[in-house]
Design a protein around this motif. Structure first.
Motif, PDB file in Angstrom:
ATOM      1  N   ASP A 115     -17.327  46.457 -14.646  1.00 10.48           N
ATOM      2  CA  ASP A 115     -16.543  45.595 -15.513  1.00 10.48           C
ATOM      3  C   ASP A 115     -15.117  45.386 -15.023  1.00 10.48           C
ATOM      4  N   ALA A 116     -14.804  45.928 -13.843  1.00  8.08           N
ATOM      5  CA  ALA A 116     -13.451  45.777 -13.278  1.00  8.08           C
ATOM      6  C   ALA A 116     -13.526  44.905 -12.060  1.00  8.08           C
ATOM      7  N   ALA A 117     -12.432  44.228 -11.804  1.00  7.40           N
ATOM      8  CA  ALA A 117     -12.361  43.358 -10.643  1.00  7.40           C
ATOM      9  C   ALA A 117     -12.419  44.193  -9.364  1.00  7.40           C
ATOM     10  N   VAL A 118     -13.072  43.676  -8.339  1.00  8.19           N
ATOM     11  CA  VAL A 118     -13.189  44.353  -7.071  1.00  8.19           C
ATOM     12  C   VAL A 118     -11.996  43.996  -6.223  1.00  8.19           C
ATOM     13  N   PRO A 119     -11.214  44.964  -5.749  1.00  8.68           N
ATOM     14  CA  PRO A 119     -10.027  44.643  -4.944  1.00  8.68           C
ATOM     15  C   PRO A 119     -10.390  44.082  -3.595  1.00  8.68           C
ATOM     16  N   GLU A 120      -9.469  43.345  -3.047  1.00  7.35           N
ATOM     17  CA  GLU A 120      -9.670  42.731  -1.751  1.00  7.35           C
ATOM     18  C   GLU A 120      -8.919  43.508  -0.683  1.00  7.35           C
ATOM     19  N   ALA A 121      -9.446  43.420   0.543  1.00  2.36           N
ATOM     20  CA  ALA A 121      -8.716  43.984   1.677  1.00  2.36           C
ATOM     21  C   ALA A 121      -7.561  43.065   1.986  1.00  2.36           C
ATOM     22  N   THR A 122      -6.408  43.599   2.275  1.00  3.22           N
ATOM     23  CA  THR A 122      -5.210  42.802   2.531  1.00  3.22           C
ATOM     24  C   THR A 122      -4.671  43.139   3.898  1.00  3.22           C
ATOM     25  N   GLY A 123      -3.900  42.215   4.432  1.00  2.00           N
ATOM     26  CA  GLY A 123      -3.309  42.428   5.749  1.00  2.00           C
ATOM     27  C   GLY A 123      -1.874  42.856   5.630  1.00  2.00           C
TER      28      GLY A 123
ATOM     29  N   ARG B 216     -18.506  50.518   9.185  1.00  2.45           N
ATOM     30  CA  ARG B 216     -17.859  51.711   9.717  1.00  2.45           C
ATOM     31  C   ARG B 216     -16.422  51.384  10.123  1.00  2.45           C
ATOM     32  N   VAL B 217     -15.504  52.279   9.744  1.00  8.49           N
ATOM     33  CA  VAL B 217     -14.084  52.054  10.035  1.00  8.49           C
ATOM     34  C   VAL B 217     -13.456  53.352  10.524  1.00  8.49           C
ATOM     35  N   LYS B 218     -12.319  53.189  11.150  1.00 10.50           N
ATOM     36  CA  LYS B 218     -11.497  54.327  11.550  1.00 10.50           C
ATOM     37  C   LYS B 218     -10.224  54.291  10.712  1.00 10.50           C
ATOM     38  N   PRO B 219      -9.976  55.292   9.854  1.00  9.57           N
ATOM     39  CA  PRO B 219      -8.767  55.280   9.031  1.00  9.57           C
ATOM     40  C   PRO B 219      -7.521  55.564   9.858  1.00  9.57           C
ATOM     41  N   GLY B 220      -6.398  54.991   9.378  1.00  8.06           N
ATOM     42  CA  GLY B 220      -5.128  55.193  10.075  1.00  8.06           C
ATOM     43  C   GLY B 220      -4.045  55.655   9.117  1.00  8.06           C
ATOM     44  N   THR B 221      -2.893  55.056   9.222  1.00  3.99           N
ATOM     45  CA  THR B 221      -1.743  55.438   8.397  1.00  3.99           C
ATOM     46  C   THR B 221      -2.006  55.088   6.941  1.00  3.99           C
ATOM     47  N   SER B 222      -1.591  55.982   6.035  1.00  5.47           N
ATOM     48  CA  SER B 222      -1.773  55.756   4.603  1.00  5.47           C
ATOM     49  C   SER B 222      -0.434  55.832   3.892  1.00  5.47           C
ATOM     50  N   GLY B 223      -0.369  55.157   2.732  1.00  2.00           N
ATOM     51  CA  GLY B 223       0.841  55.166   1.925  1.00  2.00           C
ATOM     52  C   GLY B 223       0.698  54.255   0.735  1.00  2.00           C
ATOM     53  N   ASP B 224       1.336  54.644  -0.397  1.00  3.14           N
ATOM     54  CA  ASP B 224       1.301  53.848  -1.630  1.00  3.14           C
ATOM     55  C   ASP B 224      -0.119  53.572  -2.108  1.00  3.14           C
ATOM     56  N   GLY B 225      -1.038  54.504  -1.875  1.00  2.04           N
ATOM     57  CA  GLY B 225      -2.401  54.340  -2.363  1.00  2.04           C
ATOM     58  C   GLY B 225      -3.309  53.540  -1.465  1.00  2.04           C
ATOM     59  N   ASN B 226      -2.796  53.039  -0.339  1.00  2.00           N
ATOM     60  CA  ASN B 226      -3.601  52.271   0.605  1.00  2.00           C
ATOM     61  C   ASN B 226      -3.699  53.014   1.933  1.00  2.00           C
ATOM     62  N   VAL B 227      -4.718  52.672   2.709  1.00  2.00           N
ATOM     63  CA  VAL B 227      -4.915  53.294   4.002  1.00  2.00           C
ATOM     64  C   VAL B 227      -5.290  52.227   5.017  1.00  2.00           C
ATOM     65  N   GLN B 228      -4.746  52.363   6.196  1.00  2.00           N
ATOM     66  CA  GLN B 228      -5.083  51.437   7.276  1.00  2.00           C
ATOM     67  C   GLN B 228      -6.510  51.700   7.749  1.00  2.00           C
ATOM     68  N   VAL B 229      -7.255  50.633   7.979  1.00  2.00           N
ATOM     69  CA  VAL B 229      -8.621  50.767   8.493  1.00  2.00           C
ATOM     70  C   VAL B 229      -8.783  49.876   9.717  1.00  2.00           C
TER      71      VAL B 229
ATOM     72  N   THR C  35       3.566  51.892  11.001  1.00  2.00           N
ATOM     73  CA  THR C  35       2.874  50.994  11.921  1.00  2.00           C
ATOM     74  C   THR C  35       3.881  50.049  12.554  1.00  2.00           C
ATOM     75  N   GLY C  36       3.536  49.552  13.718  1.00  2.00           N
ATOM     76  CA  GLY C  36       4.439  48.651  14.420  1.00  2.00           C
ATOM     77  C   GLY C  36       4.479  47.253  13.852  1.00  2.00           C
ATOM     78  N   GLY C  37       3.538  46.917  12.995  1.00  2.00           N
ATOM     79  CA  GLY C  37       3.472  45.575  12.414  1.00  2.00           C
ATOM     80  C   GLY C  37       2.469  45.556  11.278  1.00  2.00           C
ATOM     81  N   LYS C  38       1.999  44.360  10.911  1.00  2.00           N
ATOM     82  CA  LYS C  38       1.013  44.239   9.839  1.00  2.00           C
ATOM     83  C   LYS C  38      -0.339  44.786  10.293  1.00  2.00           C
TER      84      LYS C  38
END
Length: 270
Positions: free
Chosen positions: A262-270, A228-241, A193-196
Motif C-alpha cells: 500500500d506504499a509507493a515504491v521508491p525510485e533509484a536516483t542519480g 546484482r549490484v556492488k554497494p558503495g558509499t552510503s549516507g542519509d539513508g541511501n547507498v551507492q550501487v 564520491t567524486g561526482g553523481k
C-alpha cells in the motif's frame, strides 16, 4: 598541619678590591680581573644561599595537595563537594588547555571511522558549527553505568548513558569557552564520491546466501527482477550501487524496499 619556620641565612663572604700599581706606574689589570672573578663567584654563592633560605623558611604545602597544570587557561568542570559535607572520592575536576569534543560511535559505524578524518561539530543550542578532525577512536566498547561506577574505558565524570566506542575530535581552531559542556552533533566524513552516482535506499539492498548483494527492480508491467549490484558509499539513508550486469538498473527505475503493497515504491536516483 604544616609548621612554617625560619632558618638563618648562611653568611656570605665580602670581597674588597685594592688597586695596586704595576711596575710601570699603571693599574694592575690582571689583579683587577681576578678580583672581579672572585666577586662574581661570591655573588653567585650568596644568591644560592638566598634561594635555599627562602625555600626553607617560606610557605609550604603537602605535595599531595598540589596539582600541576600543563597550560592555561584552566576551567573547573566539576565540583561535587559542598561546604560542610564529608569529602569522599573526587573533590574537584579541572580541565586545562584547548577544548576537545568527545562522542560515542555505535558498533555498526565503528569500521567507518579512522583517525585523521574530517568532521563537523554542530551546537544544538545556537546552531554554530566548527570544523574538526578525528583524533582517536577507542578500541574497547564503553557500556552504560548501572551502579555509579565509571563505564569501561571512560574516566570518572563521563556521561552515565555512554554507549559505544569513545571518539575524540580535535577542533580545527580553538573553541570558545561558551562551547564547554554543550551537547553537540558530530558528523564525520567517512567517504565521498567524486561526482553523481546511482543510489537506492539502504533497505532496497539485500544479501543472498552466497554473500552476493542485489536489488529487486519493479518493472512497469508489475514484474520483479533481481539485479546484482556492488554497494558503495552510503549516507542519509541511501547507498551507492554499481550494477554488475550492464543496463539492468538505471536512474528512475523502481526498487522494492519491503513487502508492503500500500506504499509507493521508491525510485533509484542519480
Amino acid at each position: 598541619m604544616t609548621v612554617v619556620g625560619r632558618r638563618p641565612i648562611p653568611p656570605h663572604h665580602s670581597t674588597s678590591i685594592t688597586l695596586q700599581k704595576a711596575k710601570g706606574g699603571g693599574p694592575d689589570l690582571e689583579g683587577l680581573r681576578k678580583a672581579v672573578a672572585r666577586t662574581r663567584e661570591d655573588l653567585a654563592t650568596a644568591r644560592e644561599g638566598l634561594v635555599a633560605a627562602r625555600a626553607a623558611s617560606g610557605p609550604m604545602v603537602p605535595s599531595g595537595e598540589v596539582a600541576f597544570l600543563e597550560s592555561f587557561p584552566a576551567r573547573v568542570t566539576d565540583l561535587p563537594v559542598r561546604l560542610g559535607s564529608k569529602v569522599q572520592g573526587t573533590v574537584m575536576t579541572v580541565a586545562a588547555g584547548p577544548l576537545v569534543v568527545q562522542g560515542y560511535v555505535p558498533d555498526h559505524q565503528k569500521g567507518l571511522i579512522r583517525a585523521g578524518q574530517k568532521a563537523e561539530i554542530l551546537s544544538e543550542i545556537d546552531g554554530a558549527t566548527a570544523t574538526a578532525s578525528v583524533r582517536s577512536l577507542a578500541t574497547t566498547r564503553t557500556t552504560p553505568r548501572s551502579d555509579g561506577d565509571a563505564p569501561d574505558g571512560q574516566p570518572d565524570g563521563g556521561p552515565s548513558d555512554a554507549d559505544g566506542y569513545l571518539m575524540t575530535l580535535a577542533p580545527g581552531r580553538p573553541l570558545e569557552a561558551a562551547w564547554t559542556g554543550q551537547n553537540v552533533r558530530l558528523t564525520v566524513l567517512a567517504a565521498s564520491t567524486g561526482g553523481k552516482v546511482l543510489v537506492v535506499p539502504v533497505a532496497a539492498v539485500s544479501a543472498g546466501a552466497d554473500g552476493s548483494t542485489a536489488v529487486t527492480v519493479l518493472d512497469g508491467d508489475g514484474r520483479q527482477r533481481r539485479v546484482r549490484v556492488k554497494p558503495g558509499t552510503s549516507g542519509d539513508g541511501n547507498v551507492q550501487v554499481i550494477p554488475l550486469d550492464s543496463g539492468n538498473l538505471g536512474e528512475g527505475d523502481r526498487v522494492v524496499t519491503g513487502v508492503r503493497t500500500d506504499a509507493a515504491v521508491p525510485e533509484a536516483t542519480g
